[in-house]
Scaffold this motif. Structure first.
Motif, PDB file in Angstrom:
ATOM      1  N   SER A 164       8.305   0.139  -2.394  1.00 42.83           N
ATOM      2  CA  SER A 164       7.952   1.475  -2.862  1.00 42.83           C
ATOM      3  C   SER A 164       8.631   1.819  -4.189  1.00 42.83           C
ATOM      4  O   SER A 164       8.106   2.613  -4.962  1.00 42.83           O
ATOM      5  CB  SER A 164       8.276   2.528  -1.810  1.00 42.83           C
TER       6      SER A 164
ATOM      7  N   THR B 192       6.385   0.185  -6.874  1.00 46.03           N
ATOM      8  CA  THR B 192       5.096   0.863  -7.045  1.00 46.03           C
ATOM      9  C   THR B 192       5.259   2.329  -6.683  1.00 46.03           C
ATOM     10  O   THR B 192       6.283   2.741  -6.167  1.00 46.03           O
ATOM     11  CB  THR B 192       4.020   0.241  -6.131  1.00 46.03           C
ATOM     12  N   ASN B 193       4.247   3.098  -6.938  1.00 48.55           N
ATOM     13  CA  ASN B 193       4.296   4.517  -6.587  1.00 48.55           C
ATOM     14  C   ASN B 193       3.771   4.773  -5.185  1.00 48.55           C
ATOM     15  O   ASN B 193       3.823   5.893  -4.706  1.00 48.55           O
ATOM     16  CB  ASN B 193       3.491   5.339  -7.596  1.00 48.55           C
ATOM     17  N   ASP B 194       3.260   3.738  -4.538  1.00 48.47           N
ATOM     18  CA  ASP B 194       2.728   3.874  -3.193  1.00 48.47           C
ATOM     19  C   ASP B 194       3.846   3.764  -2.163  1.00 48.47           C
ATOM     20  O   ASP B 194       4.860   3.127  -2.397  1.00 48.47           O
ATOM     21  CB  ASP B 194       1.695   2.785  -2.902  1.00 48.47           C
TER      22      ASP B 194
END
Length: 55
Positions: A19, A22-24
């Motif tokens: 996380s 990434t932004n997810d």
């Protein structure tokens, strides 16, 4: 039949690493699936560095 147990603490560490890259926010299943896939591809990749899908 074998059972593989992945400790929650280790999955949490992996989840935080993914996380942060990434932004997810991945689920535990997504994190574990991607780890297993990455490991399987690395094991199946010949020394040439090319991944060949099975027939």
């Amino acid at each position: 039949m074998r059972e593989f147990v992945f400790p929650n603490s280790k999955l949490s560490v992996l989840k935080k690493a993914v996380s942060s890259a990434t932004n997810d926010i991945p689920t535990r299943v997504e994190v574990l699936t991607s780890l297993l896939y990455k490991t399987a591809v690395a094991a199946a990749t010949p020394t040439s560095g090319c991944f060949k899908p099975s027939c």
